[in-house]
Design a protein around this motif. Structure first.
Motif, PDB file in Angstrom:
ATOM      1  N   ARG A 263       0.825  -1.202   0.000  1.00 39.65           N
ATOM      2  CA  ARG A 263       0.000   0.000   0.000  1.00 39.65           C
ATOM      3  C   ARG A 263       0.863   1.258   0.000  1.00 39.65           C
ATOM      4  O   ARG A 263       0.553   2.250  -0.671  1.00 39.65           O
ATOM      5  CB  ARG A 263      -0.941  -0.014   1.200  1.00 39.65           C
ATOM      6  CG  ARG A 263      -2.049  -1.057   1.075  1.00 39.65           C
ATOM      7  CD  ARG A 263      -2.840  -1.196   2.357  1.00 39.65           C
ATOM      8  NE  ARG A 263      -3.437   0.054   2.784  1.00 39.65           N
ATOM      9  CZ  ARG A 263      -4.087   0.203   3.949  1.00 39.65           C
ATOM     10  NH1 ARG A 263      -4.188  -0.813   4.780  1.00 39.65           N
ATOM     11  NH2 ARG A 263      -4.626   1.359   4.266  1.00 39.65           N
ATOM     12  N   ILE A 264       1.966   1.224   0.767  1.00 39.20           N
ATOM     13  CA  ILE A 264       2.856   2.386   0.828  1.00 39.20           C
ATOM     14  C   ILE A 264       3.490   2.647  -0.538  1.00 39.20           C
ATOM     15  O   ILE A 264       3.678   3.807  -0.948  1.00 39.20           O
ATOM     16  CB  ILE A 264       3.933   2.164   1.907  1.00 39.20           C
ATOM     17  CG1 ILE A 264       3.287   2.175   3.303  1.00 39.20           C
ATOM     18  CG2 ILE A 264       5.036   3.216   1.822  1.00 39.20           C
ATOM     19  CD1 ILE A 264       4.185   1.611   4.383  1.00 39.20           C
ATOM     20  N   SER A 265       3.815   1.571  -1.243  1.00 34.79           N
ATOM     21  CA  SER A 265       4.507   1.728  -2.526  1.00 34.79           C
ATOM     22  C   SER A 265       3.664   2.440  -3.566  1.00 34.79           C
ATOM     23  O   SER A 265       4.193   2.952  -4.562  1.00 34.79           O
ATOM     24  CB  SER A 265       4.929   0.355  -3.060  1.00 34.79           C
ATOM     25  OG  SER A 265       3.789  -0.425  -3.402  1.00 34.79           O
ATOM     26  N   THR A 266       2.342   2.506  -3.373  1.00 35.35           N
ATOM     27  CA  THR A 266       1.469   3.191  -4.335  1.00 35.35           C
ATOM     28  C   THR A 266       1.375   4.688  -4.046  1.00 35.35           C
ATOM     29  O   THR A 266       0.791   5.429  -4.840  1.00 35.35           O
ATOM     30  CB  THR A 266       0.060   2.585  -4.290  1.00 35.35           C
ATOM     31  OG1 THR A 266      -0.537   2.846  -3.015  1.00 35.35           O
ATOM     32  CG2 THR A 266       0.108   1.077  -4.525  1.00 35.35           C
ATOM     33  N   ILE A 298       9.770  18.936   1.073  1.00 36.37           N
ATOM     34  CA  ILE A 298       8.493  18.213   1.125  1.00 36.37           C
ATOM     35  C   ILE A 298       7.442  19.146   1.709  1.00 36.37           C
ATOM     36  O   ILE A 298       7.607  19.678   2.817  1.00 36.37           O
ATOM     37  CB  ILE A 298       8.622  16.944   1.981  1.00 36.37           C
ATOM     38  CG1 ILE A 298       9.704  16.019   1.404  1.00 36.37           C
ATOM     39  CG2 ILE A 298       7.288  16.206   2.062  1.00 36.37           C
ATOM     40  CD1 ILE A 298      10.033  14.838   2.299  1.00 36.37           C
ATOM     41  N   GLY A 299       6.352  19.347   1.016  1.00 34.19           N
ATOM     42  CA  GLY A 299       5.313  20.268   1.464  1.00 34.19           C
ATOM     43  C   GLY A 299       4.284  19.604   2.362  1.00 34.19           C
ATOM     44  O   GLY A 299       4.234  18.382   2.511  1.00 34.19           O
ATOM     45  N   PHE A 300       3.410  20.440   2.948  1.00 32.08           N
ATOM     46  CA  PHE A 300       2.417  19.939   3.890  1.00 32.08           C
ATOM     47  C   PHE A 300       1.390  19.022   3.222  1.00 32.08           C
ATOM     48  O   PHE A 300       0.781  18.190   3.877  1.00 32.08           O
ATOM     49  CB  PHE A 300       1.705  21.123   4.570  1.00 32.08           C
ATOM     50  CG  PHE A 300       2.561  21.851   5.562  1.00 32.08           C
ATOM     51  CD1 PHE A 300       2.788  21.319   6.824  1.00 32.08           C
ATOM     52  CD2 PHE A 300       3.164  23.051   5.234  1.00 32.08           C
ATOM     53  CE1 PHE A 300       3.586  21.983   7.737  1.00 32.08           C
ATOM     54  CE2 PHE A 300       3.968  23.718   6.145  1.00 32.08           C
ATOM     55  CZ  PHE A 300       4.186  23.188   7.406  1.00 32.08           C
ATOM     56  N   ARG A 301       1.193  19.191   1.940  1.00 27.70           N
ATOM     57  CA  ARG A 301       0.197  18.370   1.256  1.00 27.70           C
ATOM     58  C   ARG A 301       0.628  16.911   1.133  1.00 27.70           C
ATOM     59  O   ARG A 301      -0.186  16.052   0.788  1.00 27.70           O
ATOM     60  CB  ARG A 301      -0.068  18.937  -0.138  1.00 27.70           C
ATOM     61  CG  ARG A 301      -0.726  20.309  -0.112  1.00 27.70           C
ATOM     62  CD  ARG A 301      -1.010  20.794  -1.522  1.00 27.70           C
ATOM     63  NE  ARG A 301      -1.664  22.092  -1.530  1.00 27.70           N
ATOM     64  CZ  ARG A 301      -2.007  22.754  -2.627  1.00 27.70           C
ATOM     65  NH1 ARG A 301      -1.737  22.211  -3.824  1.00 27.70           N
ATOM     66  NH2 ARG A 301      -2.595  23.938  -2.552  1.00 27.70           N
ATOM     67  N   ALA A 302       1.879  16.621   1.415  1.00 28.61           N
ATOM     68  CA  ALA A 302       2.382  15.257   1.255  1.00 28.61           C
ATOM     69  C   ALA A 302       1.733  14.285   2.227  1.00 28.61           C
ATOM     70  O   ALA A 302       1.728  13.071   1.993  1.00 28.61           O
ATOM     71  CB  ALA A 302       3.899  15.235   1.433  1.00 28.61           C
ATOM     72  N   ASP A 308      -5.564   9.611   3.560  1.00 29.47           N
ATOM     73  CA  ASP A 308      -6.610   8.979   2.747  1.00 29.47           C
ATOM     74  C   ASP A 308      -6.466   7.464   2.704  1.00 29.47           C
ATOM     75  O   ASP A 308      -7.464   6.735   2.669  1.00 29.47           O
ATOM     76  CB  ASP A 308      -6.575   9.545   1.322  1.00 29.47           C
ATOM     77  CG  ASP A 308      -6.957  11.023   1.270  1.00 29.47           C
ATOM     78  OD1 ASP A 308      -7.601  11.488   2.239  1.00 29.47           O
ATOM     79  OD2 ASP A 308      -6.590  11.700   0.296  1.00 29.47           O
ATOM     80  N   ALA A 309      -5.223   6.984   2.734  1.00 33.84           N
ATOM     81  CA  ALA A 309      -4.978   5.540   2.684  1.00 33.84           C
ATOM     82  C   ALA A 309      -5.067   4.895   4.063  1.00 33.84           C
ATOM     83  O   ALA A 309      -4.813   3.701   4.185  1.00 33.84           O
ATOM     84  CB  ALA A 309      -3.596   5.273   2.094  1.00 33.84           C
ATOM     85  N   ARG A 310      -5.431   5.687   5.066  1.00 32.95           N
ATOM     86  CA  ARG A 310      -5.562   5.203   6.441  1.00 32.95           C
ATOM     87  C   ARG A 310      -4.263   4.537   6.928  1.00 32.95           C
ATOM     88  O   ARG A 310      -4.262   3.478   7.546  1.00 32.95           O
ATOM     89  CB  ARG A 310      -6.734   4.239   6.584  1.00 32.95           C
ATOM     90  CG  ARG A 310      -8.080   4.880   6.281  1.00 32.95           C
ATOM     91  CD  ARG A 310      -9.263   3.942   6.493  1.00 32.95           C
ATOM     92  NE  ARG A 310      -9.429   3.628   7.906  1.00 32.95           N
ATOM     93  CZ  ARG A 310      -9.297   2.399   8.408  1.00 32.95           C
ATOM     94  NH1 ARG A 310      -8.975   1.392   7.618  1.00 32.95           N
ATOM     95  NH2 ARG A 310      -9.471   2.170   9.678  1.00 32.95           N
ATOM     96  N   LEU A 311      -3.146   5.212   6.632  1.00 33.14           N
ATOM     97  CA  LEU A 311      -1.849   4.735   7.078  1.00 33.14           C
ATOM     98  C   LEU A 311      -1.264   5.610   8.178  1.00 33.14           C
ATOM     99  O   LEU A 311      -0.568   5.130   9.064  1.00 33.14           O
ATOM    100  CB  LEU A 311      -0.867   4.666   5.906  1.00 33.14           C
ATOM    101  CG  LEU A 311      -1.197   3.630   4.825  1.00 33.14           C
ATOM    102  CD1 LEU A 311      -0.296   3.813   3.615  1.00 33.14           C
ATOM    103  CD2 LEU A 311      -1.058   2.221   5.387  1.00 33.14           C
ATOM    104  N   ALA A 312      -1.524   6.894   8.136  1.00 37.40           N
ATOM    105  CA  ALA A 312      -0.987   7.815   9.140  1.00 37.40           C
ATOM    106  C   ALA A 312      -1.880   9.037   9.205  1.00 37.40           C
ATOM    107  O   ALA A 312      -2.664   9.318   8.284  1.00 37.40           O
ATOM    108  CB  ALA A 312       0.444   8.219   8.803  1.00 37.40           C
ATOM    109  N   THR A 313      -1.749   9.775  10.303  1.00 37.90           N
ATOM    110  CA  THR A 313      -2.509  11.012  10.459  1.00 37.90           C
ATOM    111  C   THR A 313      -1.780  11.898  11.452  1.00 37.90           C
ATOM    112  O   THR A 313      -0.885  11.434  12.172  1.00 37.90           O
ATOM    113  CB  THR A 313      -3.938  10.726  10.955  1.00 37.90           C
ATOM    114  OG1 THR A 313      -4.709  11.928  10.910  1.00 37.90           O
ATOM    115  CG2 THR A 313      -3.927  10.209  12.391  1.00 37.90           C
ATOM    116  N   GLN A 314      -2.141  13.163  11.510  1.00 41.12           N
ATOM    117  CA  GLN A 314      -1.579  14.069  12.502  1.00 41.12           C
ATOM    118  C   GLN A 314      -2.634  14.384  13.532  1.00 41.12           C
ATOM    119  O   GLN A 314      -3.747  14.812  13.211  1.00 41.12           O
ATOM    120  CB  GLN A 314      -1.055  15.353  11.868  1.00 41.12           C
ATOM    121  CG  GLN A 314      -0.432  16.318  12.894  1.00 41.12           C
ATOM    122  CD  GLN A 314       0.321  17.471  12.266  1.00 41.12           C
ATOM    123  OE1 GLN A 314       0.654  17.435  11.083  1.00 41.12           O
ATOM    124  NE2 GLN A 314       0.596  18.501  13.056  1.00 41.12           N
TER     125      GLN A 314
END
Length: 940
Positions: A263-266, A298-302, A308-314
């Protein structure tokens, strides 16, 4: 069970009815004023965290504290304690001053010496109890398998001591559970039941799902909820409709990690780089991550694609991963150069003044080749870690510093320091690995001596006790021209290590070490108490008690009367107490062992406290205070809850089952003693600790003499008494051997044991020595005068068990002489003493003799104080002396609330209503039963 329609909102908690009811009952019990502890264990993804969330939702009116173990923080001491306790520090001033200080230093709130992990653990227990005074407290500890070692020990200790506080501690951990959670109540968590698994999979796959594929998914995931939710994601409709196949290799965690990697690779390249920065920053500090990201362009939009992929959040000031396996997948999959770049970016944005250690750690992980500047910075961080009690962190800093050190000699020295830190933090295996690295380098003479000293010290932590004496002897010789006083201390360590190895010694035995110590050059300044002890012991071992006893008495007297430093006291009070009972000096034994225990508590000497307690336990047993001994056995268990198995300074000595065996033998409880004899003996043989085997043989001899099984007692005592190199421990078996040999008509054996005994008792000439000598003379000769002299001498000692046994033997002899009236007097005295002390086998032996003497014996009606448990009796005695609940709790490792709960039970059993009434409700006891003699003050 709640069901969910395909594609609807995911269920909060599907199934788990039994588990939910258990947690709900736990919360209600805590609401009612009782403590509760539970470890939810299972593999990744079984829903452990969901059950914690359910528990929190039930805790209305509670204060809820939730923390989570972080893999990257496992080397940071007290990191989890910091998470848990910092919000509670408003109640810190309610703790006893030593606990307040220890916790403040551990949390980095104030400077100070390295705090004892034991004191910190006790402070955590007290703080949780204090916070729960306001309202019930629920502590949730997720991923406990990733707690740092110091925090894990502290929380495990608290969990075992909670009883009457309104506190719940609920942990989650993967299989197998970590050591500090062993023995706590558990809730094993497997996969969902079939119906619940089907319902969850129906929600996860809203499209068509072939029934055969569905069944295969459920079987291969074992009903693991996270796997059921996550594995179907990213699969094509065609695969789900009939061609889906799960990986066949690796465990579920590996499968999940591989799934996350796909999933991360996408994700966009910038998002993947951002996730790597977040994975490399163990604290998840969003400001640092974004600062490093900005430098990398690396910008904030990254972050949005990962959300969206439910992998990480702040969340607030932290970037959190959806699951710990996401973090590990991101970090482990990155190329080494990418990981180094991430750490370098994080180091550049970490404030060197506010967080120098984290900056140093990032710089160390960013380095791709030796770098003395970074290595020196790590060395400074190690020094700061030690001020916070962070031996494990200091060792990690020093180990990495050694790896990055260009100069071979300096690299070896840093590896040696890392090995020493690992040893004292309890990681013997890592210590030996680093020590090998150090020895492979260029150590100077002093460092080589330190390496040999460390190898000798670690011998007892690595099941290689036989290596201890030669290694310590080598170190002592090497240190002689460099540091004469340290050399003499090392000779003394080698001497006692050889005593402990005893009968199992190799080429370097006790006599060899003693001769080397006597031949070593002395220093004009070598007039310390431990120097007298070294010289006295060496003389006793090589020339006998008659030659060495006077000097050994001077050494014991010096320890009792000379002001010594705390370092001297903690290092040498145990050998001094050993010398005292080798001299049959019960007064010095009591004072020195009690003083050692008191100081170990006060200074937080966790490493030595179990050994100090063990020595005091044995005194309490000979003194006939078995209730006090039982309480101390429980305290040994409490202390070892916050230590690492196998790191006692003298091997298994001082561990709870070891002391428990001696207690069971004096109590006469064969059913309790038998499995302990087998377990302890096997462990001692593996470790090569012969003195321990001699102590086991003595315990067996006491047990079987009490039970009247004299052939077995004779066999055990003969084995124990045969080890003359083990000094006092061998001597203890000689009176048991005399008694058992006489009872089995082995008079030559009894006479030989009596003669050997006199070689130690005559030079000592104490009442204990002369009383035991007379008792044995009476058994061998049958002379009445010896019986009376034995009773007279032993009646002036603290050794009530020996005194009672003298009455019993005299009574038995008088009965066989048909002097029934006089026999009855002594048998009744012995019987009463044994019953009051709790020596059940000897009491039964005395009862049988009374019946044979023609007495009608009515069953003794126990007084109300006999109904108290050992811990209750100890609490009652301490309260009787005027100690407060916090003071009692500090001594017995309980919270004040639990002490109060016990006192209420004690008052009910004794039918009293106040502490003042304890004076009349309890029998008078010697002062040392509750408050040990302090002896001369020890100065830092």
């Amino acid at each position: 069970m709640r069901t969910a329609a395909p594609g609807s909102r995911p269920p909060v908690l599907l199934g788990r009815r039994g588990e939910r009811e258990l947690l709900e009952g736990l919360i209600e019990n805590v609401r009612g004023g009782q403590s509760a502890v539970l470890v939810i264990r299972g593999e990744a993804g079984t829903g452990k965290t969901a059950l914690l969330d359910h528990c929190a939702r039930q805790a209305t009116g509670f204060r809820v504290a939730a923390i989570c173990g972080v893999e990257a923080e496992m080397e940071l001491p007290f990191a989890a304690v910091h998470q848990l306790c910092t919000p509670m520090l408003g109640r810190l001033d309610l703790l006893p001053e030593p606990q307040q200080t220890a916790l403040r230093v551990a949390l980095g709130l104030s400077p100070g010496e390295v705090p004892s992990r034991f004191l910190v653990a006790l402070a955590v227990l007290s703080l949780l109890s204090a916070v729960a005074e306001e309202r019930p407290l629920l502590c949730l500890v997720d991923d406990a398998h990733w707690l740092d070692n110091a925090s894990g020990q502290a929380l495990g200790f608290a969990a075992r001591r909670l009883l009457a506080e309104s506190v719940a501690l609920v942990f989650t951990a993967r299989e197998p559970v970590t050591r500090w959670l062993e023995g706590l109540p558990e809730l094993p968590l497997g996969g969902l039941e079939d119906q619940d698994a089907r319902a969850l999979l129906a929600w996860a796959v809203p499209g068509r799902l072939d029934e055969r594929i569905r069944d295969r998914i459920i079987v291969e995931t074992g009903g693991n909820p996270l796997a059921l939710l996550e594995l179907p994601r990213g699969m094509s409709a065609a695969e789900l409709a009939g061609g889906f196949d799960l990986p066949g290799a690796g465990g579920l965690s590996e499968q999940m990690e591989n799934h996350y990697l796909r999933r991360i690779s996408t994700l966009p390249e910038a998002t993947q780089r951002l996730l790597l920065l977040a994975a490399a920053e163990s604290a998840g500090d969003a400001a640092l991550v974004w600062g490093a990201a900005q430098q990398a362009g690396i910008g904030f939009r990254a972050l949005a694609p990962a959300v969206d992929a439910r992998l990480a959040t702040q969340t607030g000031q932290q970037i959190r991963f959806h699951h710990p396996l996401v973090r590990s997948a991101v970090y482990r999959a990155a190329a080494p150069s990418a990981r180094q770049a991430a750490h370098q970016a994080l180091a550049e944005v970490t404030d060197p003044h506010r967080d120098p250690d984290r900056r140093a750690w990032h710089r160390a992980l960013a380095a791709s080749s030796p770098d003395e500047e970074v290595a020196a910075e790590l060395e400074h961080s190690a020094g700061r870690a030690l001020t916070l009690g962070g031996l494990a962190a200091a060792a990690a800093f020093l180990e990495r510093a050694a790896e990055l050190t260009p100069d071979a000699a300096r690299r070896a020295g840093r590896a040696l320091r890392a090995a020493e830190a690992k040893h004292f933090s309890g990681d013997a295996e890592a210590a030996l690995r680093l020590l090998a690295q150090a020895e492979a380098g260029r150590l100077n003479e002093r460092e080589q001596a330190r390496a040999h000293l460390l190898r000798g010290r670690t011998a007892f932590g690595s099941s290689r006790a036989l290596d201890g004496p030669p290694l310590l002897l080598t170190a002592a010789r090497e240190l002689a021209p460099l540091d004469p006083l340290t050399s003499r201390d090392t000779y003394l360590s080698a001497l006692f290590t050889a005593i402990i190895v005893g009968r199992l010694a190799g080429e370097v035995d006790l006599v060899g070490v003693a001769r080397a110590a006597r031949a070593a050059p002395t220093s004009a300044t070598a007039a310390r108490p431990q120097d007298l002890l070294l010289d006295g012991l060496a003389l006793v071992i090589t020339e006998g008690h008659a030659a060495g006893a006077p000097l050994l008495k001077d050494a014991v007297r010096a320890f009792r009367t000379t002001d010594i430093t705390i370092t001297q006291a903690m290092g040498w009070l145990w050998p001094a107490a050993h010398a005292a009972f080798d001299l049959w000096d019960d007064e010095s034994w009591e004072e020195l062992s009690a003083r050692h225990t008191r100081l170990a508590r006060e200074v937080g000497g966790l490493y030595m406290l179990p050994l100090a307690l063990d020595t005091q336990i044995r005194f309490e047993l000979f003194a006939g205070r078995l209730t006090s001994a039982a309480s101390l056995v429980e305290q040994v268990a409490a202390v070892t809850d916050v230590t690492v198995a196998g790191t006692a300074p003298y091997g298994v000595l001082g561990l709870p089952h070891y002391s428990a065996l001696a207690l069971a033998a004096f109590q006469g409880r064969e059913a309790t003693a038998a499995p302990l004899i087998h377990a302890v003996s096997a462990q001692l043989m593996r470790r090569g600790e012969g003195m321990g085997l001699t102590m086991v043989e003595h315990a067996k001899a006491v047990l079987y003499n009490g039970l009247g099984r004299y052939p077995q007692a004779c066999e055990a005592a003969r084995s124990g008494a045969g080890q003359t190199s083990e000094l006092a421990l061998s001597n203890w078996s000689l009176p048991e051997l005399v008694e058992a040999a006489v009872r089995t008509d082995q008079h030559a054996l009894a006479e030989d044991a009596r003669a050997r005994l006199e070689q130690t008792t005559t030079p000592s000439a104490t009442d204990w020595a002369l009383g035991i000598q007379d008792r044995c003379n009476a058994l061998v000769t049958g002379a009445e005068a010896h019986y009376r002299d034995a009773i007279d001498h032993l009646g002036r000692t603290r050794m009530r068990t020996e005194h009672a046994r003298a009455h019993l033997l005299f009574g038995e002899w008088l009965r066989r002489e048909r002097r029934r009236v006089e026999a009855g007097e002594h048998l009744r005295t012995a019987h009463s003493m044994f019953v009051e002390m709790g020596m059940e086998a000897f009491a039964e032996r005395a009862r049988r003799e009374r019946r044979a003497n023609g007495e009608t014996i009515h069953k003794r009606r126990a007084g109300t104080h006999d109904e108290l448990t050992p811990q209750e009796a100890q609490i009652a005695q301490l309260a009787r002396t005027g100690l407060t609940n916090p003071e009692i709790g500090s001594q017995l490792f309980l919270s004040p609330r639990t002490v109060e709960w016990h006192l209420k039970k004690i008052f009910a059993k004794l039918a009293i209503s106040s502490r003042r009434e304890l004076l009349s409700a309890l029998p008078e006891r010697a002062r040392s039963d509750t408050r040990p003699s302090a002896g001369p003050a020890a100065h830092a």
